[in-house]
Write a protein that holds these residues in place. Structure first.
Motif, PDB file in Angstrom:
ATOM      1  N   ASN A 154       0.691  -1.208   0.166  1.00  0.00           N
ATOM      2  CA  ASN A 154       0.079   0.018  -0.007  1.00  0.00           C
ATOM      3  C   ASN A 154       0.862   1.176  -0.067  1.00  0.00           C
ATOM      4  O   ASN A 154       2.087   1.089   0.269  1.00  0.00           O
ATOM      5  N   PRO A 155       0.366   2.618  -0.306  1.00  0.00           N
ATOM      6  CA  PRO A 155       0.992   3.663  -0.653  1.00  0.00           C
ATOM      7  C   PRO A 155       1.525   4.239   0.758  1.00  0.00           C
ATOM      8  O   PRO A 155       2.238   5.014   0.584  1.00  0.00           O
ATOM      9  N   ARG A 156       1.051   3.882   1.884  1.00  0.00           N
ATOM     10  CA  ARG A 156       1.451   4.276   3.198  1.00  0.00           C
ATOM     11  C   ARG A 156       2.678   3.915   3.752  1.00  0.00           C
ATOM     12  O   ARG A 156       3.239   4.393   4.744  1.00  0.00           O
ATOM     13  N   LEU A 157       3.521   2.740   3.095  1.00  0.00           N
ATOM     14  CA  LEU A 157       4.629   2.159   3.432  1.00  0.00           C
ATOM     15  C   LEU A 157       5.676   3.144   3.055  1.00  0.00           C
ATOM     16  O   LEU A 157       6.656   2.772   2.175  1.00  0.00           O
ATOM     17  N   HIS A 158       5.903   3.961   4.231  1.00  0.00           N
ATOM     18  CA  HIS A 158       7.220   4.998   3.863  1.00  0.00           C
ATOM     19  C   HIS A 158       7.274   5.542   5.455  1.00  0.00           C
ATOM     20  O   HIS A 158       6.803   5.327   6.107  1.00  0.00           O
ATOM     21  N   GLU A 159       8.521   6.184   5.537  1.00  0.00           N
ATOM     22  CA  GLU A 159       8.586   7.028   6.714  1.00  0.00           C
ATOM     23  C   GLU A 159       7.532   7.939   7.036  1.00  0.00           C
ATOM     24  O   GLU A 159       7.328   8.771   6.175  1.00  0.00           O
ATOM     25  N   PRO A 160       6.695   7.980   8.078  1.00  0.00           N
ATOM     26  CA  PRO A 160       5.622   8.908   8.496  1.00  0.00           C
ATOM     27  C   PRO A 160       5.992  10.148   8.510  1.00  0.00           C
ATOM     28  O   PRO A 160       7.108  10.605   8.980  1.00  0.00           O
ATOM     29  N   ASP A 161       5.345  11.160   7.756  1.00  0.00           N
ATOM     30  CA  ASP A 161       5.640  12.434   7.825  1.00  0.00           C
ATOM     31  C   ASP A 161       5.173  13.078   9.057  1.00  0.00           C
ATOM     32  O   ASP A 161       5.762  14.190   9.463  1.00  0.00           O
ATOM     33  N   ALA A 162       4.122  12.625   9.549  1.00  0.00           N
ATOM     34  CA  ALA A 162       3.492  13.077  10.814  1.00  0.00           C
ATOM     35  C   ALA A 162       2.804  11.905  11.731  1.00  0.00           C
ATOM     36  O   ALA A 162       2.176  10.919  11.286  1.00  0.00           O
ATOM     37  N   LEU A 163       3.054  12.002  12.941  1.00  0.00           N
ATOM     38  CA  LEU A 163       2.094  11.091  13.821  1.00  0.00           C
ATOM     39  C   LEU A 163       1.015  11.703  14.584  1.00  0.00           C
ATOM     40  O   LEU A 163       1.683  12.891  15.258  1.00  0.00           O
ATOM     41  N   THR A 164       0.102  11.154  15.114  1.00  0.00           N
ATOM     42  CA  THR A 164      -0.794  11.593  16.017  1.00  0.00           C
ATOM     43  C   THR A 164      -0.516  10.868  17.364  1.00  0.00           C
ATOM     44  O   THR A 164      -0.711   9.682  17.575  1.00  0.00           O
ATOM     45  N   LEU A 165       0.022  11.692  18.350  1.00  0.00           N
ATOM     46  CA  LEU A 165       0.426  11.136  19.582  1.00  0.00           C
ATOM     47  C   LEU A 165      -0.482  11.704  20.850  1.00  0.00           C
ATOM     48  O   LEU A 165      -0.833  12.824  21.159  1.00  0.00           O
ATOM     49  N   PRO A 166      -0.588  10.774  21.853  1.00  0.00           N
ATOM     50  CA  PRO A 166      -1.450  11.292  22.982  1.00  0.00           C
ATOM     51  C   PRO A 166      -0.378  12.211  23.797  1.00  0.00           C
ATOM     52  O   PRO A 166       0.758  12.144  23.815  1.00  0.00           O
ATOM     53  N   HIS A 167      -1.013  12.849  24.790  1.00  0.00           N
ATOM     54  CA  HIS A 167      -0.241  13.442  25.806  1.00  0.00           C
ATOM     55  C   HIS A 167       0.981  12.791  26.611  1.00  0.00           C
ATOM     56  O   HIS A 167       0.496  11.716  27.002  1.00  0.00           O
ATOM     57  N   GLY A 168       1.967  13.355  26.788  1.00  0.00           N
ATOM     58  CA  GLY A 168       3.114  12.628  27.365  1.00  0.00           C
ATOM     59  C   GLY A 168       3.905  11.857  26.176  1.00  0.00           C
ATOM     60  O   GLY A 168       5.071  11.439  26.623  1.00  0.00           O
ATOM     61  N   VAL A 169       3.490  11.598  25.127  1.00  0.00           N
ATOM     62  CA  VAL A 169       4.326  10.723  24.133  1.00  0.00           C
ATOM     63  C   VAL A 169       4.827  11.573  23.199  1.00  0.00           C
ATOM     64  O   VAL A 169       4.268  12.680  22.643  1.00  0.00           O
ATOM     65  N   SER A 170       6.034  11.234  22.726  1.00  0.00           N
ATOM     66  CA  SER A 170       6.670  11.825  21.827  1.00  0.00           C
ATOM     67  C   SER A 170       7.777  11.148  21.139  1.00  0.00           C
ATOM     68  O   SER A 170       8.289   9.840  21.571  1.00  0.00           O
ATOM     69  N   VAL A 171       8.069  11.306  19.671  1.00  0.00           N
ATOM     70  CA  VAL A 171       9.082  10.470  19.001  1.00  0.00           C
ATOM     71  C   VAL A 171      10.481  10.668  19.531  1.00  0.00           C
ATOM     72  O   VAL A 171      10.871  11.683  19.874  1.00  0.00           O
ATOM     73  N   LEU A 172      11.224   9.540  20.062  1.00  0.00           N
ATOM     74  CA  LEU A 172      12.417   9.579  20.561  1.00  0.00           C
ATOM     75  C   LEU A 172      13.461   9.716  19.466  1.00  0.00           C
ATOM     76  O   LEU A 172      13.807   8.759  18.539  1.00  0.00           O
ATOM     77  N   THR A 173      14.377  10.734  19.444  1.00  0.00           N
ATOM     78  CA  THR A 173      15.329  11.098  18.566  1.00  0.00           C
ATOM     79  C   THR A 173      16.682  11.167  19.092  1.00  0.00           C
ATOM     80  O   THR A 173      17.700  10.830  18.597  1.00  0.00           O
ATOM     81  N   ASP A 174      16.721  11.565  20.610  1.00  0.00           N
ATOM     82  CA  ASP A 174      17.895  11.661  21.174  1.00  0.00           C
ATOM     83  C   ASP A 174      18.352  10.598  21.849  1.00  0.00           C
ATOM     84  O   ASP A 174      17.912  10.390  23.093  1.00  0.00           O
ATOM     85  N   LEU A 175      19.496   9.996  21.167  1.00  0.00           N
ATOM     86  CA  LEU A 175      20.114   8.795  22.131  1.00  0.00           C
ATOM     87  C   LEU A 175      21.525   9.106  22.184  1.00  0.00           C
ATOM     88  O   LEU A 175      22.478   8.218  22.180  1.00  0.00           O
ATOM     89  N   GLU A 176      21.930  10.282  22.527  1.00  0.00           N
ATOM     90  CA  GLU A 176      23.060  10.658  23.073  1.00  0.00           C
ATOM     91  C   GLU A 176      23.464  10.217  24.519  1.00  0.00           C
ATOM     92  O   GLU A 176      22.375   9.779  25.235  1.00  0.00           O
ATOM     93  N   ASP A 177      24.737   9.988  24.956  1.00  0.00           N
ATOM     94  CA  ASP A 177      24.799   9.602  26.225  1.00  0.00           C
ATOM     95  C   ASP A 177      24.316  10.166  27.394  1.00  0.00           C
ATOM     96  O   ASP A 177      24.384   9.800  28.389  1.00  0.00           O
ATOM     97  N   ASP A 178      24.291  11.529  27.149  1.00  0.00           N
ATOM     98  CA  ASP A 178      23.764  12.581  28.175  1.00  0.00           C
ATOM     99  C   ASP A 178      22.374  12.702  28.069  1.00  0.00           C
ATOM    100  O   ASP A 178      21.960  13.784  28.543  1.00  0.00           O
ATOM    101  N   SER A 179      21.591  12.064  27.112  1.00  0.00           N
ATOM    102  CA  SER A 179      20.101  12.413  26.784  1.00  0.00           C
ATOM    103  C   SER A 179      19.041  12.229  28.217  1.00  0.00           C
ATOM    104  O   SER A 179      19.690  11.487  28.974  1.00  0.00           O
ATOM    105  N   ARG A 180      17.990  12.690  27.928  1.00  0.00           N
ATOM    106  CA  ARG A 180      16.763  12.214  28.752  1.00  0.00           C
ATOM    107  C   ARG A 180      16.874  10.796  28.688  1.00  0.00           C
ATOM    108  O   ARG A 180      16.430  10.109  29.796  1.00  0.00           O
ATOM    109  N   PHE A 181      16.784  10.050  27.727  1.00  0.00           N
ATOM    110  CA  PHE A 181      16.635   8.565  27.521  1.00  0.00           C
ATOM    111  C   PHE A 181      17.722   7.976  28.518  1.00  0.00           C
ATOM    112  O   PHE A 181      17.481   6.874  29.098  1.00  0.00           O
TER     113      PHE A 181
END
Length: 372
Positions: free
Chosen positions: A177-204
């Motif tokens: 199906n044509p949706r099979l690609h990196e998503p342009d935007a996501l619908t996220l509930p309160h408190g949830v975010s995309v995790l992108t910072d994986l540095e050694d001093d990150s919040r993660f």
């Protein structure tokens, strides 16, 4: 016929791929095998990357992979291994005994396990000291239907393949199906975010430190470990990482990746990891809601978690009740090492298993051709 077993080396990649091709399992690129062999935990243990069965003429006739992971328990570093892609050709019938024995005889591991056995191979493991585990959930998989029509079409194609396999021998990719690609935007509930910072001093990194401090046995989810996971050169779509935060601190996270099991299966969003700190009752269900809200826009016919612990089942709450029960055979088996910490302090997720390295990625080239 005499069958021997030996550790694989970098010259065996073509032979291992041929064995995967023989059973219709996904192959890896040369770079993909090299990445897997460079697994830092495996190198620390000096463990084989896998074993090859050979006939007396030197013909490759079987394979078992060895995925070693670092674990933490209180202040102690442990190592565990999951056996993956156990393949035996008819020429080496019975050779699985040599492969599984080589795997379970590895020294210095707190656990030898598989959380991904198929219905045919599952009974084998009991013969080698591996027992179904966790006792309550070793046969359970959970799935949530996202696209009922695509799921129904997949069932039709599986039935056609079972009855008249020549109709699907071309292995044409279906149910794209044509949706099979990196998503342009996501619908996220309160408190949830995309995790992108994986540095050694990150919040993660702070979340990882807090998770280790709880005293459970947990597979290494350090930023460095996740950076290595995400560097798999055979991934076609980057896995989705989501974090749940409260009071500016990460309290839980999820990892999910798109896969397509074979050319006649619909795409799935597979949950690879879902874990939260103790005392955070909202983290797991909120992260699950985020995945359910976005699975269709990512092109998935199902959202699925293929390994469920009793703890995760409890944390999912009513969401587990809304899922379809899949599996039905003991796909999870373990052999604990001598003097290993009690099983009660290990509550694994699919991250501890081989799903992240064995799932078949979405064939983007086929998606592009289909869209054109």
């Amino acid at each position: 016929m005499t069958i021997s077993v030996r550790p694989i080396d970098e010259t065996d990649h073509a032979a291992v791929n041929a064995l995967h091709r023989f059973v219709g399992w996904p192959e890896r690129s040369e770079a993909g095998w090299s990445w897997l062999e460079a697994n830092p935990a495996r190198l620390e243990r000096g463990a084989p990357a896998g074993w090859l069965l050979e006939t007396e003429d030197g013909e490759p006739a079987g394979f078992a992979g060895n995925f070693v992971q670092r674990f933490h328990h209180e202040d102690e570093v442990l190592y565990g291994a999951t056996g993956f892609s156990i393949i035996v050709t008819p020429k080496a019938r019975g050779g699985s005994r040599k492969l599984i024995t080589a795997f379970t005889n590895q020294p210095g591991l707190f656990a030898h396990y598989t959380f991904n056995a198929n219905a045919v191979s599952a009974p084998l493991y009991k013969r080698y000291g591996m027992v179904p585990w966790p006792s309550e959930t070793h046969a359970l998989k959970l799935s949530w239907r996202i696209d009922a029509l695509a799921c129904a079409e997949g069932r039709v194609w599986r039935e056609i393949d079972r009855r008249v396999p020549r109709l699907t021998e071309a292995r044409q990719e279906r149910l794209l199906n044509p949706r099979l690609h990196e998503p342009d935007a996501l619908t996220l509930p309160h408190g949830v975010s995309v995790l992108t910072d994986l540095e050694d001093d990150s919040r993660f990194a702070g979340f990882w430190a807090a998770l280790k401090a709880e005293g459970r046995i947990v597979a290494d989810r350090s930023p460095a470990a996740l950076r290595w996971r995400l560097a798999d050169p055979d991934l076609t779509l980057r896995p989705l990482l989501l974090s749940y935060s409260c009071d500016a601190r990460v309290r839980g996270y999820a990892m999910a990746m798109m896969s397509k099991g074979n050319p006649i299966e619909p795409p799935m969003l597979e949950i690879i990891d879902l874990i939260a700190l103790e005392g955070e009752p909202q983290a797991v269900p909120t992260l699950m809601q985020a995945l359910l809200m976005n699975a269709r826009s990512m092109g998935a016919a199902k959202l699925r978690i293929q390994m469920v612990s009793p703890d995760l089942l409890r944390r999912l709450g009513p969401l587990a009740d809304s899922a379809r029960r899949e599996g039905g055979w003991g796909h999870c088996h373990v052999k604990f090492g001598p003097n290993a910490p009690g099983a009660a302090v290990w509550s694994p997720t699919p991250f501890d298993a081989d799903y992240g390295i064995c799932l078949r990625p979405v064939p983007l080239a086929a998606v592009e051709r289909w869209a054109a």
